[in-house]
Design a protein around this motif. Structure first.
Motif, PDB file in Angstrom:
ATOM      1  N   ALA A 183      24.097  81.655  65.499  1.00 21.24           N
ATOM      2  CA  ALA A 183      24.523  82.519  64.403  1.00 21.24           C
ATOM      3  C   ALA A 183      25.797  83.274  64.728  1.00 21.24           C
ATOM      4  CB  ALA A 183      23.410  83.515  64.058  1.00 21.24           C
ATOM      5  N   GLY A 184      26.412  82.986  65.884  1.00 20.90           N
ATOM      6  CA  GLY A 184      27.646  83.662  66.242  1.00 20.90           C
ATOM      7  C   GLY A 184      28.791  83.286  65.319  1.00 20.90           C
ATOM      8  N   GLU A 185      29.778  84.145  65.265  1.00 21.76           N
ATOM      9  CA  GLU A 185      30.880  83.947  64.328  1.00 21.76           C
ATOM     10  C   GLU A 185      31.608  82.635  64.563  1.00 21.76           C
ATOM     11  OE1 GLU A 185      34.944  86.259  62.803  1.00 21.76           O
ATOM     12  OE2 GLU A 185      33.704  87.116  64.399  1.00 21.76           O
ATOM     13  N   HIS A 186      31.709  82.203  65.822  1.00 19.78           N
ATOM     14  CA  HIS A 186      32.482  81.005  66.139  1.00 19.78           C
ATOM     15  C   HIS A 186      31.615  79.860  66.641  1.00 19.78           C
ATOM     16  CE1 HIS A 186      35.945  83.504  65.540  1.00 19.78           C
ATOM     17  NE2 HIS A 186      35.591  84.311  66.515  1.00 19.78           N
ATOM     18  N   ASP A 187      30.298  79.982  66.532  1.00 20.05           N
ATOM     19  CA  ASP A 187      29.415  78.941  67.055  1.00 20.05           C
ATOM     20  C   ASP A 187      29.602  77.605  66.350  1.00 20.05           C
ATOM     21  OD1 ASP A 187      28.378  80.584  68.944  1.00 20.05           O
ATOM     22  OD2 ASP A 187      26.455  80.930  67.961  1.00 20.05           O
ATOM     23  N   SER A 188      30.043  77.627  65.118  1.00 18.61           N
ATOM     24  CA  SER A 188      30.188  76.380  64.364  1.00 18.61           C
ATOM     25  C   SER A 188      31.470  75.630  64.709  1.00 18.61           C
ATOM     26  CB  SER A 188      30.157  76.670  62.858  1.00 18.61           C
ATOM     27  OG  SER A 188      31.225  77.528  62.494  1.00 18.61           O
ATOM     28  N   CYS A 189      32.310  76.206  65.550  1.00 20.46           N
ATOM     29  CA  CYS A 189      33.610  75.600  65.877  1.00 20.46           C
ATOM     30  C   CYS A 189      33.457  74.396  66.803  1.00 20.46           C
ATOM     31  CB  CYS A 189      34.519  76.617  66.559  1.00 20.46           C
ATOM     32  SG  CYS A 189      34.998  78.024  65.539  1.00 20.46           S
ATOM     33  N   SER A 190      34.484  73.540  66.777  1.00 17.30           N
ATOM     34  CA  SER A 190      34.644  72.548  67.837  1.00 17.30           C
ATOM     35  C   SER A 190      35.124  73.284  69.087  1.00 17.30           C
ATOM     36  CB  SER A 190      35.652  71.484  67.406  1.00 17.30           C
ATOM     37  OG  SER A 190      35.198  70.795  66.252  1.00 17.30           O
ATOM     38  N   CYS A 191      35.287  72.561  70.193  1.00 12.13           N
ATOM     39  CA  CYS A 191      35.633  73.258  71.429  1.00 12.13           C
ATOM     40  C   CYS A 191      36.325  72.339  72.425  1.00 12.13           C
ATOM     41  CB  CYS A 191      34.385  73.865  72.068  1.00 12.13           C
ATOM     42  SG  CYS A 191      33.184  72.633  72.645  1.00 12.13           S
ATOM     43  N   PHE A 192      36.934  72.959  73.427  1.00 14.46           N
ATOM     44  CA  PHE A 192      37.420  72.264  74.606  1.00 14.46           C
ATOM     45  C   PHE A 192      36.424  72.519  75.738  1.00 14.46           C
ATOM     46  CE2 PHE A 192      41.534  73.207  72.454  1.00 14.46           C
ATOM     47  CZ  PHE A 192      41.977  71.900  72.285  1.00 14.46           C
ATOM     48  N   VAL A 193      36.112  71.478  76.493  1.00 14.21           N
ATOM     49  CA  VAL A 193      35.266  71.611  77.681  1.00 14.21           C
ATOM     50  C   VAL A 193      36.120  71.264  78.891  1.00 14.21           C
ATOM     51  CG1 VAL A 193      33.211  70.809  78.904  1.00 14.21           C
ATOM     52  CG2 VAL A 193      33.168  71.041  76.412  1.00 14.21           C
ATOM     53  N   GLU A 194      36.202  72.192  79.829  1.00 11.15           N
ATOM     54  CA  GLU A 194      37.016  71.996  81.023  1.00 11.15           C
ATOM     55  C   GLU A 194      36.111  71.945  82.254  1.00 11.15           C
ATOM     56  OE1 GLU A 194      39.727  75.239  81.172  1.00 11.15           O
ATOM     57  OE2 GLU A 194      40.860  74.599  79.410  1.00 11.15           O
ATOM     58  N   VAL A 195      36.385  71.015  83.120  1.00 17.86           N
ATOM     59  CA  VAL A 195      35.643  70.884  84.382  1.00 17.86           C
ATOM     60  C   VAL A 195      36.653  70.891  85.522  1.00 17.86           C
ATOM     61  CG1 VAL A 195      34.109  69.462  85.785  1.00 17.86           C
ATOM     62  CG2 VAL A 195      33.783  69.578  83.301  1.00 17.86           C
ATOM     63  N   GLN A 196      36.377  71.682  86.554  1.00 20.66           N
ATOM     64  CA  GLN A 196      37.269  71.773  87.700  1.00 20.66           C
ATOM     65  C   GLN A 196      36.453  71.649  88.983  1.00 20.66           C
ATOM     66  OE1 GLN A 196      40.009  75.023  87.583  1.00 20.66           O
ATOM     67  NE2 GLN A 196      40.533  74.888  89.759  1.00 20.66           N
ATOM     68  N   ALA A 197      36.946  70.823  89.897  1.00 20.47           N
ATOM     69  CA  ALA A 197      36.255  70.631  91.165  1.00 20.47           C
ATOM     70  C   ALA A 197      36.399  71.861  92.044  1.00 20.47           C
ATOM     71  CB  ALA A 197      36.818  69.407  91.886  1.00 20.47           C
ATOM     72  N   GLY A 198      35.364  72.164  92.803  1.00 22.76           N
ATOM     73  CA  GLY A 198      35.413  73.289  93.729  1.00 22.76           C
ATOM     74  C   GLY A 198      35.871  72.846  95.104  1.00 22.76           C
ATOM     75  N   ALA A 199      35.706  73.733  96.064  1.00 24.48           N
ATOM     76  CA  ALA A 199      36.078  73.400  97.431  1.00 24.48           C
ATOM     77  C   ALA A 199      35.161  72.302  97.946  1.00 24.48           C
ATOM     78  CB  ALA A 199      35.976  74.646  98.308  1.00 24.48           C
ATOM     79  N   GLY A 200      35.696  71.407  98.757  1.00 27.78           N
ATOM     80  CA  GLY A 200      34.862  70.334  99.293  1.00 27.78           C
ATOM     81  C   GLY A 200      35.518  68.979  99.259  1.00 27.78           C
TER      82      GLY A 200
ATOM     83  N   ARG B  18      23.661  65.344 104.342  1.00 28.82           N
ATOM     84  CA  ARG B  18      23.502  65.991 103.042  1.00 28.82           C
ATOM     85  C   ARG B  18      24.656  66.955 102.807  1.00 28.82           C
ATOM     86  NH1 ARG B  18      18.041  69.203 101.986  1.00 28.82           N
ATOM     87  NH2 ARG B  18      19.079  70.687 103.371  1.00 28.82           N
ATOM     88  N   HIS B  19      25.226  66.899 101.579  1.00 28.51           N
ATOM     89  CA  HIS B  19      26.357  67.755 101.240  1.00 28.51           C
ATOM     90  C   HIS B  19      26.037  68.561  99.989  1.00 28.51           C
ATOM     91  CE1 HIS B  19      29.816  66.120 103.764  1.00 28.51           C
ATOM     92  NE2 HIS B  19      28.782  65.370 104.114  1.00 28.51           N
ATOM     93  N   THR B  20      26.656  69.725  99.895  1.00 27.38           N
ATOM     94  CA  THR B  20      26.553  70.565  98.698  1.00 27.38           C
ATOM     95  C   THR B  20      27.932  70.656  98.058  1.00 27.38           C
ATOM     96  OG1 THR B  20      24.752  71.872  99.635  1.00 27.38           O
ATOM     97  CG2 THR B  20      25.976  72.837  97.802  1.00 27.38           C
ATOM     98  N   SER B  21      27.996  70.370  96.776  1.00 24.50           N
ATOM     99  CA  SER B  21      29.275  70.367  96.053  1.00 24.50           C
ATOM    100  C   SER B  21      29.172  71.271  94.834  1.00 24.50           C
ATOM    101  CB  SER B  21      29.636  68.945  95.606  1.00 24.50           C
ATOM    102  OG  SER B  21      29.575  68.049  96.694  1.00 24.50           O
ATOM    103  N   PHE B  22      30.341  71.746  94.385  1.00 25.98           N
ATOM    104  CA  PHE B  22      30.380  72.638  93.235  1.00 25.98           C
ATOM    105  C   PHE B  22      31.427  72.158  92.228  1.00 25.98           C
ATOM    106  CE2 PHE B  22      28.965  75.179  96.814  1.00 25.98           C
ATOM    107  CZ  PHE B  22      27.871  75.849  96.296  1.00 25.98           C
ATOM    108  N   ALA B  23      31.153  72.431  90.963  1.00 25.78           N
ATOM    109  CA  ALA B  23      32.116  72.186  89.892  1.00 25.78           C
ATOM    110  C   ALA B  23      31.989  73.319  88.879  1.00 25.78           C
ATOM    111  CB  ALA B  23      31.865  70.839  89.211  1.00 25.78           C
ATOM    112  N   ALA B  24      33.121  73.802  88.380  1.00 25.65           N
ATOM    113  CA  ALA B  24      33.130  74.896  87.403  1.00 25.65           C
ATOM    114  C   ALA B  24      33.355  74.344  86.010  1.00 25.65           C
ATOM    115  CB  ALA B  24      34.223  75.900  87.753  1.00 25.65           C
TER     116      ALA B  24
END
Length: 497
Positions: A243-260, A336-342
């Motif tokens: 019900a948010g004012e802009h919830d009905s909008c399209s969007c950009f989704v950005e993904v960025q790799a973290g350290a590793g 075993r490795h741990t990885s992150f993405a934002a």
């Protein structure tokens, strides 16, 4: 919207003997008399209900036949058709008058609140009990109203209606347009909920009248319509979360790799592919705006555009840091490795939104050669574009298109959306939790963990929602996580003073 066929003996106030001819009424036809809305539910056929004299007694809504229900006349008075400018569809002071003067009810006075207070047992959908279906739908309507903050919505509508009737409103067209758009948006929500509520009551009336007339076919049709409404009500509950004012909008989704290094770049590519598959599952359009590949595998960062209704409303639940635990395919020792993405999600505001004005003198435009495959497919032109907004330092890049002009246009669209969101956060701190993903994200506060070794599980750390099938999640099955987060967020908002 199914028509309801009611005899004068039930709803009329006339002292004369009952008229065997039936009257038909549809609430939605009052809201949109010129263009009645389409309904998702098939109305029972009028010919199935006959008057006491055996004649085909009903006339359809909008045919010009007078309506006998007194509450309908009160609704028309609440709408104030005669006293309002035509520009606003006769909706002056709608909220307060409609709330105070009109409550939809069946011919014998049953309301949604009455259904709830009756505490009818809710059985499984497979059980052919109309009271069970009606109780489930009534609960959904109550939940939808609570999520929409119904009382506050009525107050806000009344305030907007008052402003719309000021004679000097359009002296400031920009302000007037903003008021008019908000009024229209809230009215659309109110119409939809009231129409859904009235549809429930009409079907209940149909079932009662069908039983009086011993019309098994009509009763079955109405029962099936209630079952469809019960299933559809779950979708309506979900929409109320957005019900948010802009919830009905399209969007950009950005993904960025973290350290590793390569490990995190490969994980970032997996996350981006997960969102592409999720968007395609929901029928959204997906366009790659920017992608910077890693040296060995994966991506350093990427941006996609997700086109579709409520794309931002759903995707905003994914903002934050995503953590992966697995045996690395790039480690010869199989450790075993741990990885992150934002992940960041930016709404694409419509044309009626007051966008931040961008001056050409505030931009630094850099052109460079796009990355990609080598050999014959290598890009030999400087078609990639990076635009830097000097006052804020916000940057947007696009290298997906071969044309420099197309890349520049796409980069400007991303830059505009970022600046709009930052300005909106600065002025009113709206969508603050989403803008944090652009400026305040840190690798220590992940929102979700994807564990592939030593056990297999995906768990959202905000809601504790978890599944034991990581493969399905990585293939785009995210709705469980999204709905859990949105529901939890709504519950927290309701619990806050």
């Amino acid at each position: 919207m199914p028509a309801i066929f009611l005899r004068r003996s039930r709803i009329g106030s006339s002292p004369h003997p009952p008229n065997p001819a039936s009257r038909a009424f549809s609430l939605r036809s009052l809201f949109s008399p010129a263009a009645p809305s389409e309904s998702r539910f098939e109305a029972p056929k009028p010919s199935r209900f006959r008057g006491s004299d055996g004649s085909g007694g009903g006339s359809v809504a909008g045919s010009g036949a007078p309506v006998g229900a007194s509450w309908v006349r009160r609704l028309e008075e609440a709408l104030g058709r005669s006293g309002c400018p035509a520009r606003f569809g006769g909706l002056r002071s709608f909220a307060a008058r409609a709330a105070a003067a009109v409550e939809p009810a069946t011919s014998d006075g049953l309301t949604v609140e009455g259904i709830l207070s009756s505490q009818w047992t809710i059985l499984d959908e497979s059980e052919g009990d109309w009271k069970s279906h009606a109780a489930a739908i009534a609960q959904s309507i109550s939940l939808i109203k609570r999520r929409l903050q119904w009382k506050s919505l009525l107050v806000r509508l009344e305030l907007l209606s008052t402003q719309l009737n000021k004679p000097d409103l359009w002296d400031d067209p920009q302000h007037a347009g903003k008021i008019s758009r908000e009024h229209g948006r809230l009215m659309a929500k109110m119409r939809e909920v009231m129409g859904f509520e009235q549809e429930l009551l009409e079907h209940i009336d149909m079932i009662k009248l069908a039983r009086e007339e011993s019309d098994a076919d009509l009763e079955l049709e109405s029962l099936q319509a209630l079952l469809r409404m019960r299933r559809f009500s779950k979708e309506k509950e979900l929409e109320a979360l957005l019900a948010g004012e802009h919830d009905s909008c399209s969007c950009f989704v950005e993904v960025q790799a973290g350290a590793g290094g390569t490990e995190s770049m490969d994980w970032a590519a997996m996350v981006m592919n997960m969102y592409k598959m999720w968007a395609q599952r929901r029928g959204y359009g997906v366009t790659v705006v920017d992608e910077m590949p890693g040296e060995i595998a994966g991506i350093k960062r990427a941006t996609i555009k997700v086109d579709g209704e409520y794309a931002f409303g759903y995707a905003k639940a994914e903002v934050g840091v995503h953590r992966l635990v697995r045996i690395s395919p790039f480690d010869s020792n199989k450790r075993r490795h741990t990885s992150f993405a934002a992940v960041a999600v930016i709404p694409i505001f419509g044309e009626d939104f007051s966008h931040v004005q961008i001056n050409e003198s505030d931009l630094r435009i850099e052109r460079f050669r796009s990355g990609g495959a080598g050999g014959q497919s290598v890009n030999t032109t400087d078609s990639a574009v990076r635009i830097v907004h000097i006052p804020t330092g916000v940057t947007a890049t696009c290298q997906n298109e071969r044309s420099q002009h197309q890349n520049k246009a796409s980069a400007m669209a991303v830059l505009q959306s970022r600046l709009d969101q930052l300005e909106m956060a600065r002025q009113a701190q709206m969508n603050a939790q989403h803008t944090q993903s652009l400026t305040e994200i840190s690798w220590g506060n992940q929102i979700r963990s994807y564990v592939l070794h030593p056990y297999r599980m995906v768990k959202d750390l905000r809601t504790n929602y978890e599944v034991s099938d990581p493969d399905s999640v990585l293939e785009g099955d995210l709705d469980g996580f999204i709905l859990s987060y949105l529901s939890d967020l709504m519950d927290k908002d309701e619990a806050s003073p």
